[in-house]
Design a protein around this motif. Structure first.
Motif, mmCIF file in Angstrom:
data_model
loop_
_atom_site.group_PDB
_atom_site.id
_atom_site.type_symbol
_atom_site.label_atom_id
_atom_site.label_comp_id
_atom_site.label_asym_id
_atom_site.label_seq_id
_atom_site.Cartn_x
_atom_site.Cartn_y
_atom_site.Cartn_z
ATOM 1 N N ARG A 1 0.838 -1.190 0.000
ATOM 2 C CA ARG A 1 0.000 0.000 0.000
ATOM 3 C C ARG A 1 0.879 1.248 0.000
ATOM 4 O O ARG A 1 1.986 1.242 0.540
ATOM 5 N N PHE A 2 0.345 2.345 -0.579
ATOM 6 C CA PHE A 2 1.156 3.561 -0.654
ATOM 7 C C PHE A 2 0.347 4.840 -0.463
ATOM 8 O O PHE A 2 0.912 5.934 -0.460
ATOM 9 N N VAL A 3 -0.969 4.759 -0.299
ATOM 10 C CA VAL A 3 -1.794 5.940 -0.032
ATOM 11 C C VAL A 3 -2.806 5.593 1.057
ATOM 12 O O VAL A 3 -3.115 4.418 1.296
ATOM 13 N N ASP A 4 -3.317 6.632 1.694
ATOM 14 C CA ASP A 4 -4.442 6.494 2.623
ATOM 15 C C ASP A 4 -5.714 6.520 1.780
ATOM 16 O O ASP A 4 -6.180 7.580 1.367
ATOM 17 N N GLU A 5 -6.272 5.370 1.522
ATOM 18 C CA GLU A 5 -7.434 5.283 0.644
ATOM 19 C C GLU A 5 -8.637 6.025 1.219
ATOM 20 O O GLU A 5 -9.534 6.437 0.472
ATOM 21 N N GLY A 6 -8.699 6.171 2.543
ATOM 22 C CA GLY A 6 -9.829 6.813 3.197
ATOM 23 C C GLY A 6 -9.499 8.160 3.803
ATOM 24 O O GLY A 6 -10.142 8.578 4.774
ATOM 25 N N ALA A 7 -8.530 8.860 3.234
ATOM 26 C CA ALA A 7 -8.128 10.154 3.802
ATOM 27 C C ALA A 7 -9.265 11.163 3.801
ATOM 28 O O ALA A 7 -9.354 12.018 4.695
ATOM 29 N N ASP A 8 -10.123 11.088 2.804
ATOM 30 C CA ASP A 8 -11.226 12.037 2.663
ATOM 31 C C ASP A 8 -12.231 11.423 1.690
ATOM 32 O O ASP A 8 -11.994 10.352 1.129
ATOM 33 N N TYR A 9 -13.347 12.110 1.493
ATOM 34 C CA TYR A 9 -14.258 11.687 0.437
ATOM 35 C C TYR A 9 -13.501 11.599 -0.893
ATOM 36 O O TYR A 9 -12.580 12.379 -1.151
ATOM 37 N N ARG A 10 -13.932 10.666 -1.733
ATOM 38 C CA ARG A 10 -13.298 10.530 -3.042
ATOM 39 C C ARG A 10 -13.209 11.866 -3.778
ATOM 40 O O ARG A 10 -12.229 12.156 -4.471
ATOM 41 N N ASN A 11 -14.218 12.718 -3.628
ATOM 42 C CA ASN A 11 -14.252 13.994 -4.358
ATOM 43 C C ASN A 11 -13.052 14.877 -4.054
ATOM 44 O O ASN A 11 -12.756 15.795 -4.824
ATOM 45 N N THR B 1 -9.890 13.534 -3.094
ATOM 46 C CA THR B 1 -8.606 12.838 -3.228
ATOM 47 C C THR B 1 -8.360 12.284 -4.633
ATOM 48 O O THR B 1 -7.215 12.098 -5.024
ATOM 49 N N TYR B 2 -9.420 12.030 -5.393
ATOM 50 C CA TYR B 2 -9.231 11.312 -6.663
ATOM 51 C C TYR B 2 -8.364 12.070 -7.647
ATOM 52 O O TYR B 2 -7.641 11.458 -8.446
ATOM 53 N N ALA B 3 -8.407 13.415 -7.616
ATOM 54 C CA ALA B 3 -7.677 14.207 -8.609
ATOM 55 C C ALA B 3 -6.190 14.307 -8.296
ATOM 56 O O ALA B 3 -5.425 14.794 -9.129
ATOM 57 N N LYS B 4 -5.770 13.854 -7.104
ATOM 58 C CA LYS B 4 -4.333 13.867 -6.794
ATOM 59 C C LYS B 4 -3.732 12.466 -6.741
ATOM 60 O O LYS B 4 -2.507 12.314 -6.788
ATOM 61 N N TYR B 5 -4.567 11.438 -6.665
ATOM 62 C CA TYR B 5 -4.023 10.094 -6.513
ATOM 63 C C TYR B 5 -3.496 9.504 -7.810
ATOM 64 O O TYR B 5 -2.716 8.554 -7.786
ATOM 65 N N GLY B 6 -3.869 10.063 -8.947
ATOM 66 C CA GLY B 6 -3.248 9.629 -10.194
ATOM 67 C C GLY B 6 -1.754 9.883 -10.189
ATOM 68 O O GLY B 6 -0.965 9.050 -10.658
ATOM 69 N N ALA B 7 -1.351 11.021 -9.639
ATOM 70 C CA ALA B 7 0.073 11.345 -9.555
ATOM 71 C C ALA B 7 0.799 10.371 -8.628
ATOM 72 O O ALA B 7 1.956 10.009 -8.873
ATOM 73 N N GLU B 8 0.131 9.941 -7.557
ATOM 74 C CA GLU B 8 0.744 8.974 -6.651
ATOM 75 C C GLU B 8 0.970 7.643 -7.361
ATOM 76 O O GLU B 8 1.985 6.976 -7.146
ATOM 77 N N ILE B 9 0.045 7.247 -8.203
ATOM 78 C CA ILE B 9 0.207 6.007 -8.963
ATOM 79 C C ILE B 9 1.370 6.128 -9.936
ATOM 80 O O ILE B 9 2.173 5.202 -10.099
ATOM 81 N N LEU B 10 1.485 7.284 -10.584
ATOM 82 C CA LEU B 10 2.562 7.482 -11.555
ATOM 83 C C LEU B 10 3.936 7.316 -10.907
ATOM 84 O O LEU B 10 4.895 6.880 -11.547
ATOM 85 N N ILE C 1 -0.179 1.067 11.293
ATOM 86 C CA ILE C 1 0.430 0.786 9.998
ATOM 87 C C ILE C 1 0.615 2.096 9.237
ATOM 88 O O ILE C 1 -0.046 3.085 9.526
ATOM 89 N N SER C 2 1.520 2.055 8.276
ATOM 90 C CA SER C 2 1.784 3.220 7.434
ATOM 91 C C SER C 2 1.807 2.781 5.977
ATOM 92 O O SER C 2 2.501 1.804 5.633
ATOM 93 N N PRO C 3 1.052 3.483 5.132
ATOM 94 C CA PRO C 3 0.143 4.572 5.474
ATOM 95 C C PRO C 3 -1.104 4.059 6.189
ATOM 96 O O PRO C 3 -1.485 2.898 6.014
ATOM 97 N N PRO C 4 -1.736 4.918 6.984
ATOM 98 C CA PRO C 4 -2.977 4.523 7.635
ATOM 99 C C PRO C 4 -4.125 4.523 6.630
ATOM 100 O O PRO C 4 -3.976 4.960 5.501
ATOM 101 N N LYS C 5 -5.256 4.023 7.070
ATOM 102 C CA LYS C 5 -6.508 4.265 6.365
ATOM 103 C C LYS C 5 -7.425 4.933 7.375
ATOM 104 O O LYS C 5 -7.746 4.356 8.417
ATOM 105 N N SER C 6 -7.858 6.163 7.067
ATOM 106 C CA SER C 6 -8.487 7.020 8.069
ATOM 107 C C SER C 6 -9.985 6.833 8.186
ATOM 108 O O SER C 6 -10.573 7.173 9.219
ATOM 109 N N ASN C 7 -10.626 6.334 7.154
ATOM 110 C CA ASN C 7 -12.074 6.116 7.148
ATOM 111 C C ASN C 7 -12.391 4.900 6.293
ATOM 112 O O ASN C 7 -11.595 4.503 5.437
#
Length: 516
Positions: A307-317, A319-328, A408-414
């Protein structure tokens, strides 16, 4: 055809030329038309690619509102079985502005942000009067909880038919009001007078078109691999393009050549988790259905099974526009979203069951890993560590429920629940770029500013080539709203400024006032 809608010959001088045929361009054209201007909209793409990036959107528009009663006049009739079962909390301007400031880390231009937020509700009402139709986005922004449909994440309103519907409705409105359209019209440069005033455009075939004002609404540089690598950084030339292949930064380049001021987050962009098997640029049939936005209800691992991101950091609305860069940034610029049978019902069918979805299913994690080419031991360890870290608590997809992990790191917040109920589903994803954040600096009237902060006379801008609004991230649904707010301002200003200088619009000089 009435005199108010008379079409001039191509060699005539236009009041306003709009460069770019997405939502922002159509809004600028209609706004100028309302003021009585004769308007020519130029689109680089052929007719079959009409709509720019707007065509590829889900049609979501973020707007402040006072709840369901406030939005009802804009909406198509609600389905009878849902009419009395909708929970839609008001979304005041203060909340919209706070969300914009939060996701941009306080860097959003305060004046532009204030206009975007403050005129959002007025702008969608104006679009409705132009003929665009709206609906509540039950399929994207609501879940059924305790028998009621709860909307979440500050976003509920969408154009009927999504991006495809939006462009069809814009084209119909342009036909009704007399906006002239030209496709296959690639603009190569701005035509400026010796005193620097923009007086028209030069097409790539050498044709010169004159106008009293020019509005640039031709998008960012997301479809230009060279500019992506140059401004966004190494590896960005490999990203898949979610939308039109025609947004190659032409409008930005020609404005900078004319002395415009670059502004905003030039190394930032909107990018999402995108099906790894998607084509290199947008698909006109499937459009946004290659998006994979259900990750808050599962886990995301890279090619190493980590894992490499907090999938539940916030509503998808948010986080989704910044997580593409994390995948790259991950090995191979790929990742995998993994869900179990508990979370599968929460995945939106238009994204996860669309034709051509890259999907793997297995009754065991080892089987899933084998199908994906992942190290089975590493994936099993990741899932075991994740499951052990889940603290429990009530699960509710419509609120940030606090169901989280610890240790664990990264956490999942929600929305953290053990991944323990087969069958397991996996969806390989990569980075899909939507639009770039860097662009031109404009003032509150959408006039393009030069490097000294003075308006470039005769030049206006709206849409994705405007810099300064979005940094690092983006609140979902804000792009179409921004294009509408500043497109409307650009078209209005383009006519008002030359009228103030003593030159009336062509039709007004001929005895025809502004159309209504």
């Amino acid at each position: 055809m009435s005199q108010a809608h008379r079409q001039p010959a191509e060699q005539d001088e236009w009041d306003v030329i709009v460069v770019g045929g997405g939502n922002a361009g159509f809004c600028a054209a209609q706004s100028a038309r309302e003021q009585g201007g004769r308007v020519l909209l130029l689109e680089k793409a052929p007719r079959q690619w009409a709509g720019g990036n707007s065509y590829f959107t889900a049609g979501a528009m973020r707007t402040s509102h006072g709840g369901l009663a406030d939005l009802s006049p804009l909406l198509e009739p609600l389905p009878a079985d849902r009419r009395d079962l909708v929970d839609l909390a008001p979304y005041p301007e203060a909340d919209f502005l706070a969300d914009l400031q939060r996701v941009t880390r306080g860097r959003t231009d305060p004046e532009l942000a204030g206009l975007l937020v403050g005129e959002s509700r007025e702008a969608v009402g104006w679009l409705h009067r132009l003929g665009l139709r709206f609906e509540l986005m039950f399929h994207r922004q609501a879940y059924q909880v305790d028998g009621r449909y709860r909307f979440w994440g500050g976003l509920a309103l969408g154009v009927l038919g999504g991006g495809k519907g939006m462009i069809d409705q814009h084209l119909a409105a342009a036909e009704r009001t007399g906006v002239r359209l030209r496709f296959d019209a690639s603009v190569a440069a701005l035509d400026a007078a010796p005193d620097g005033r923009v007086r028209g455009v030069l097409l790539s075939d050498g044709e010169r078109l004159l106008a009293r004002s020019v509005v640039l609404a031709s998008g960012g540089f997301e479809a230009n691999p060279q500019m992506r690598a140059g401004y966004l950084g190494a590896g960005w030339d490999l990203a898949l393009v979610r939308g039109t292949p025609y947004n190659t930064g032409d409008g930005i380049r020609m404005a900078l050549d004319a002395g415009a001021q670059p502004y905003g987050h030039w190394s930032g962009c909107h990018s999402v988790a995108w099906d790894s098997g998607a084509p290199r640029t947008g698909d006109r049939e499937l459009t946004n259905q290659f998006t994979r936005g259900g990750y808050p209800f599962g886990i995301v691992v890279n090619a190493e099974g980590r894992r490499f991101v907090d999938e539940g950091a916030d509503y998808r609305n948010y986080t989704y526009a910044k997580y593409g860069a994390e995948i790259l940034r991950q090995p191979g610029s790929t990742a995998v979203q993994i869900f179990d049978a508990k979370s599968a019902p929460l995945l939106r069918p238009e994204e996860y069951e669309a034709p051509g979805v890259t999907r793997v299913e297995s009754g065991t994690l080892d089987g899933l890993a084998a199908e994906l080419g992942l190290d089975p031991g590493r994936l099993a360890d990741t899932v075991r560590e994740f499951n052990a870290a889940v603290t429990g608590g009530p699960f509710d997809p419509t609120v940030k429920d606090g169901a989280r992990t610890e240790g664990i790191s990264p956490p999942k917040s929600n929305w953290a629940r053990p991944l323990d109920t087969p069958p397991f589903l996996a969806f390989p994803v990569t980075c899909g770029i939507t639009f770039t954040f860097g662009g031109l600096r404009i003032d509150r009237e959408a006039r393009v500013l030069d490097t000294a902060g003075r308006p470039v006379r005769g030049l206006y801008a709206a849409g994705e080539l405007v810099g300064g609004l979005f940094y690092f991230n983006y609140p979902g649904g804000s792009g179409l709203t921004s294009g509408s707010v500043f497109g409307r301002r650009a078209g209005r200003s383009a006519v008002a400024d030359f009228r103030a200088a003593g030159s009336a619009p062509v039709e007004e000089r001929e005895g025809v006032g502004p159309i209504r």
